[in-house]
Design a protein around this motif. Structure first.
Motif, PDB file in Angstrom:
ATOM      1  N   SER A  51       0.864  -1.179   0.000  1.00  0.00           N
ATOM      2  CA  SER A  51       0.000   0.000   0.000  1.00  0.00           C
ATOM      3  C   SER A  51       0.898   1.225   0.000  1.00  0.00           C
ATOM      4  CB  SER A  51      -0.899   0.047   1.240  1.00  0.00           C
ATOM      5  OG  SER A  51      -1.856  -0.967   1.212  1.00  0.00           O
ATOM      6  N   VAL A  52       0.482   2.240  -0.711  1.00  0.00           N
ATOM      7  CA  VAL A  52       1.154   3.532  -0.627  1.00  0.00           C
ATOM      8  C   VAL A  52       0.100   4.577  -0.320  1.00  0.00           C
ATOM      9  CG1 VAL A  52       3.108   2.970  -2.131  1.00  0.00           C
ATOM     10  CG2 VAL A  52       1.048   3.935  -3.131  1.00  0.00           C
ATOM     11  N   LYS A  53       0.510   5.587   0.416  1.00  0.00           N
ATOM     12  CA  LYS A  53      -0.396   6.687   0.743  1.00  0.00           C
ATOM     13  C   LYS A  53      -0.013   7.863  -0.144  1.00  0.00           C
ATOM     14  CE  LYS A  53      -2.178   7.448   4.891  1.00  0.00           C
ATOM     15  NZ  LYS A  53      -2.277   7.849   6.311  1.00  0.00           N
ATOM     16  N   VAL A  54      -1.029   8.470  -0.736  1.00  0.00           N
ATOM     17  CA  VAL A  54      -0.787   9.554  -1.691  1.00  0.00           C
ATOM     18  C   VAL A  54      -1.700  10.740  -1.386  1.00  0.00           C
ATOM     19  CG1 VAL A  54      -0.066   7.949  -3.493  1.00  0.00           C
ATOM     20  CG2 VAL A  54      -2.447   8.638  -3.370  1.00  0.00           C
ATOM     21  N   PRO A  55      -1.197  11.946  -1.633  1.00  0.00           N
ATOM     22  CA  PRO A  55      -2.037  13.124  -1.454  1.00  0.00           C
ATOM     23  C   PRO A  55      -2.896  13.368  -2.693  1.00  0.00           C
ATOM     24  CG  PRO A  55       0.173  13.794  -2.045  1.00  0.00           C
ATOM     25  CD  PRO A  55       0.188  12.289  -1.946  1.00  0.00           C
ATOM     26  N   MET A  56      -4.129  13.711  -2.468  1.00  0.00           N
ATOM     27  CA  MET A  56      -5.028  14.119  -3.545  1.00  0.00           C
ATOM     28  C   MET A  56      -5.454  15.548  -3.233  1.00  0.00           C
ATOM     29  SD  MET A  56      -4.851  11.410  -5.332  1.00  0.00           S
ATOM     30  CE  MET A  56      -5.938  11.907  -6.651  1.00  0.00           C
ATOM     31  N   VAL A  57      -5.385  16.405  -4.241  1.00  0.00           N
ATOM     32  CA  VAL A  57      -5.658  17.830  -4.071  1.00  0.00           C
ATOM     33  C   VAL A  57      -6.955  18.185  -4.769  1.00  0.00           C
ATOM     34  CG1 VAL A  57      -4.780  20.157  -4.504  1.00  0.00           C
ATOM     35  CG2 VAL A  57      -3.181  18.293  -3.986  1.00  0.00           C
ATOM     36  N   ASP A  58      -7.786  18.959  -4.072  1.00  0.00           N
ATOM     37  CA  ASP A  58      -9.043  19.461  -4.630  1.00  0.00           C
ATOM     38  C   ASP A  58      -9.166  20.918  -4.191  1.00  0.00           C
ATOM     39  OD1 ASP A  58     -11.546  19.799  -5.718  1.00  0.00           O
ATOM     40  OD2 ASP A  58     -12.578  18.459  -4.325  1.00  0.00           O
ATOM     41  N   GLY A  59      -8.738  21.841  -5.053  1.00  0.00           N
ATOM     42  CA  GLY A  59      -8.701  23.252  -4.662  1.00  0.00           C
ATOM     43  C   GLY A  59      -7.672  23.444  -3.560  1.00  0.00           C
ATOM     44  N   ALA A  60      -8.100  23.999  -2.424  1.00  0.00           N
ATOM     45  CA  ALA A  60      -7.203  24.211  -1.294  1.00  0.00           C
ATOM     46  C   ALA A  60      -7.121  22.988  -0.378  1.00  0.00           C
ATOM     47  CB  ALA A  60      -7.665  25.426  -0.490  1.00  0.00           C
ATOM     48  N   ALA A  61      -7.994  22.013  -0.577  1.00  0.00           N
ATOM     49  CA  ALA A  61      -8.027  20.828   0.286  1.00  0.00           C
ATOM     50  C   ALA A  61      -7.035  19.767  -0.199  1.00  0.00           C
ATOM     51  CB  ALA A  61      -9.433  20.235   0.319  1.00  0.00           C
ATOM     52  N   VAL A  62      -6.329  19.164   0.745  1.00  0.00           N
ATOM     53  CA  VAL A  62      -5.427  18.053   0.464  1.00  0.00           C
ATOM     54  C   VAL A  62      -5.778  16.930   1.429  1.00  0.00           C
ATOM     55  CG1 VAL A  62      -3.038  17.244   0.392  1.00  0.00           C
ATOM     56  CG2 VAL A  62      -3.570  19.615  -0.219  1.00  0.00           C
ATOM     57  N   GLU A  63      -6.004  15.752   0.867  1.00  0.00           N
ATOM     58  CA  GLU A  63      -6.323  14.582   1.686  1.00  0.00           C
ATOM     59  C   GLU A  63      -5.440  13.428   1.220  1.00  0.00           C
ATOM     60  OE1 GLU A  63     -10.230  11.950   3.049  1.00  0.00           O
ATOM     61  OE2 GLU A  63     -10.496  13.725   1.797  1.00  0.00           O
ATOM     62  N   PHE A  89      -4.642   9.420   0.890  1.00  0.00           N
ATOM     63  CA  PHE A  89      -5.377   8.169   0.759  1.00  0.00           C
ATOM     64  C   PHE A  89      -4.419   6.998   0.630  1.00  0.00           C
ATOM     65  CE2 PHE A  89      -8.240  11.374  -0.812  1.00  0.00           C
ATOM     66  CZ  PHE A  89      -9.482  10.960  -0.368  1.00  0.00           C
ATOM     67  N   TRP A  90      -4.794   5.875   1.231  1.00  0.00           N
ATOM     68  CA  TRP A  90      -4.085   4.624   0.970  1.00  0.00           C
ATOM     69  C   TRP A  90      -4.579   4.086  -0.370  1.00  0.00           C
ATOM     70  CZ3 TRP A  90       0.122   3.196   3.284  1.00  0.00           C
ATOM     71  CH2 TRP A  90       0.357   3.594   4.603  1.00  0.00           C
ATOM     72  N   LEU A  91      -3.649   3.567  -1.154  1.00  0.00           N
ATOM     73  CA  LEU A  91      -3.988   2.879  -2.389  1.00  0.00           C
ATOM     74  C   LEU A  91      -3.791   1.389  -2.185  1.00  0.00           C
ATOM     75  CD1 LEU A  91      -2.181   5.024  -5.129  1.00  0.00           C
ATOM     76  CD2 LEU A  91      -4.476   5.313  -4.169  1.00  0.00           C
ATOM     77  N   ARG A  92      -4.688   0.586  -2.762  1.00  0.00           N
ATOM     78  CA  ARG A  92      -4.537  -0.871  -2.746  1.00  0.00           C
ATOM     79  C   ARG A  92      -4.370  -1.346  -4.182  1.00  0.00           C
ATOM     80  NH1 ARG A  92      -9.658  -2.973  -4.082  1.00  0.00           N
ATOM     81  NH2 ARG A  92     -11.300  -1.432  -3.777  1.00  0.00           N
ATOM     82  N   ASN A  93      -4.022  -2.621  -4.337  1.00  0.00           N
ATOM     83  CA  ASN A  93      -3.744  -3.175  -5.679  1.00  0.00           C
ATOM     84  C   ASN A  93      -2.724  -2.301  -6.408  1.00  0.00           C
ATOM     85  OD1 ASN A  93      -5.706  -4.994  -4.961  1.00  0.00           O
ATOM     86  ND2 ASN A  93      -7.209  -4.280  -6.437  1.00  0.00           N
ATOM     87  N   VAL A  94      -1.641  -2.032  -5.720  1.00  0.00           N
ATOM     88  CA  VAL A  94      -0.637  -1.091  -6.198  1.00  0.00           C
ATOM     89  C   VAL A  94       0.274  -1.723  -7.253  1.00  0.00           C
ATOM     90  CG1 VAL A  94       1.348   0.300  -5.473  1.00  0.00           C
ATOM     91  CG2 VAL A  94      -0.681   0.173  -4.026  1.00  0.00           C
ATOM     92  N   SER A  95       0.596  -0.930  -8.261  1.00  0.00           N
ATOM     93  CA  SER A  95       1.607  -1.310  -9.247  1.00  0.00           C
ATOM     94  C   SER A  95       2.559  -0.127  -9.400  1.00  0.00           C
ATOM     95  CB  SER A  95       0.968  -1.669 -10.580  1.00  0.00           C
ATOM     96  OG  SER A  95       0.290  -0.554 -11.116  1.00  0.00           O
ATOM     97  N   GLY A 114     -13.068  12.439   2.700  1.00  0.00           N
ATOM     98  CA  GLY A 114     -13.724  13.238   3.722  1.00  0.00           C
ATOM     99  C   GLY A 114     -13.596  14.725   3.458  1.00  0.00           C
ATOM    100  N   MET A 115     -12.533  15.121   2.741  1.00  0.00           N
ATOM    101  CA  MET A 115     -12.295  16.548   2.511  1.00  0.00           C
ATOM    102  C   MET A 115     -12.257  16.908   1.031  1.00  0.00           C
ATOM    103  SD  MET A 115      -9.567  17.390   5.598  1.00  0.00           S
ATOM    104  CE  MET A 115      -8.187  16.998   4.591  1.00  0.00           C
ATOM    105  N   VAL A 116     -11.838  15.995   0.186  1.00  0.00           N
ATOM    106  CA  VAL A 116     -11.791  16.277  -1.248  1.00  0.00           C
ATOM    107  C   VAL A 116     -12.975  15.603  -1.925  1.00  0.00           C
ATOM    108  CG1 VAL A 116      -9.274  16.529  -1.245  1.00  0.00           C
ATOM    109  CG2 VAL A 116     -10.288  14.323  -1.829  1.00  0.00           C
ATOM    110  N   ARG A 117     -13.368  16.128  -3.053  1.00  0.00           N
ATOM    111  CA  ARG A 117     -14.537  15.600  -3.756  1.00  0.00           C
ATOM    112  C   ARG A 117     -14.203  15.094  -5.162  1.00  0.00           C
ATOM    113  NH1 ARG A 117     -16.328  14.623   0.511  1.00  0.00           N
ATOM    114  NH2 ARG A 117     -17.320  16.173   1.803  1.00  0.00           N
ATOM    115  N   ASN A 118     -12.924  15.111  -5.520  1.00  0.00           N
ATOM    116  CA  ASN A 118     -12.553  14.750  -6.883  1.00  0.00           C
ATOM    117  C   ASN A 118     -12.075  13.300  -7.020  1.00  0.00           C
ATOM    118  OD1 ASN A 118     -10.218  15.250  -5.484  1.00  0.00           O
ATOM    119  ND2 ASN A 118      -9.248  16.454  -7.091  1.00  0.00           N
ATOM    120  N   VAL A 119     -12.192  12.495  -5.966  1.00  0.00           N
ATOM    121  CA  VAL A 119     -11.901  11.062  -6.042  1.00  0.00           C
ATOM    122  C   VAL A 119     -12.985  10.292  -5.297  1.00  0.00           C
ATOM    123  CG1 VAL A 119      -9.390  11.347  -6.240  1.00  0.00           C
ATOM    124  CG2 VAL A 119     -10.416  11.039  -3.992  1.00  0.00           C
ATOM    125  N   THR A 120     -13.102   9.013  -5.634  1.00  0.00           N
ATOM    126  CA  THR A 120     -14.058   8.145  -4.953  1.00  0.00           C
ATOM    127  C   THR A 120     -13.362   6.839  -4.588  1.00  0.00           C
ATOM    128  OG1 THR A 120     -14.809   7.209  -7.052  1.00  0.00           O
ATOM    129  CG2 THR A 120     -16.050   9.077  -6.203  1.00  0.00           C
TER     130      THR A 120
END
Length: 120
Positions: free
Chosen positions: A57-69, A71-77, A94-100
């Motif tokens: 698993s790797v944790k990555v930041p996702m940015v949506d405007g001023a919000a940064v959250e 996330f852990w990724l699974r099934n990583v390559s 919980g804070m960004v809306r551009n990923v699901t």
């Protein structure tokens, strides 16, 4: 079973089990030091992926405007040619809306904020 992490699970990973994101100031020295350690040691994750003998698993930041959250990724390559990790978002935002949850994302290895692998 052996679990290896870039930094202390007790200190920084407790928030990944919470329902809501844990907010940390961008200037937080302990968090920034931990992220720097994860990035400096990311070659260990790349090696384990190449060996194919660990759950990654790797944790990555996702940015949506001023919000940064983060996330852990699974099934990583890992794509060695582009130096990018790809995987599925493993929790609801919980804070960004551009990923699901379950969405495939690709992030440069230099941008990860944590990593974890389980052997055995």
């Amino acid at each position: 079973m052996r679990i290896v992490a870039a930094f202390a699970i007790a200190l920084l990973h407790l928030s990944c089990f919470a329902q809501k994101p844990h907010e940390v100031a961008a200037s937080d020295k302990a968090m920034n030091d931990a992220i720097a350690l994860a990035r400096a040691s990311v070659h260990r994750v790349q090696l384990e992926l190449e060996r194919g003998n660990a759950q990654i698993s790797v944790k990555v930041p996702m940015v949506d405007g001023a919000a940064v959250e983060h996330f852990w990724l699974r099934n990583v390559s890992f794509n060695r040619e582009t130096a990018h990790f790809s995987g599925l978002i493993d929790n609801d935002p919980g804070m960004v809306r551009n990923v699901t949850i379950g969405q495939v994302v690709t992030v440069p290895a230099a941008q990860i904020s944590d990593w974890l692998y389980v052997q055995g």
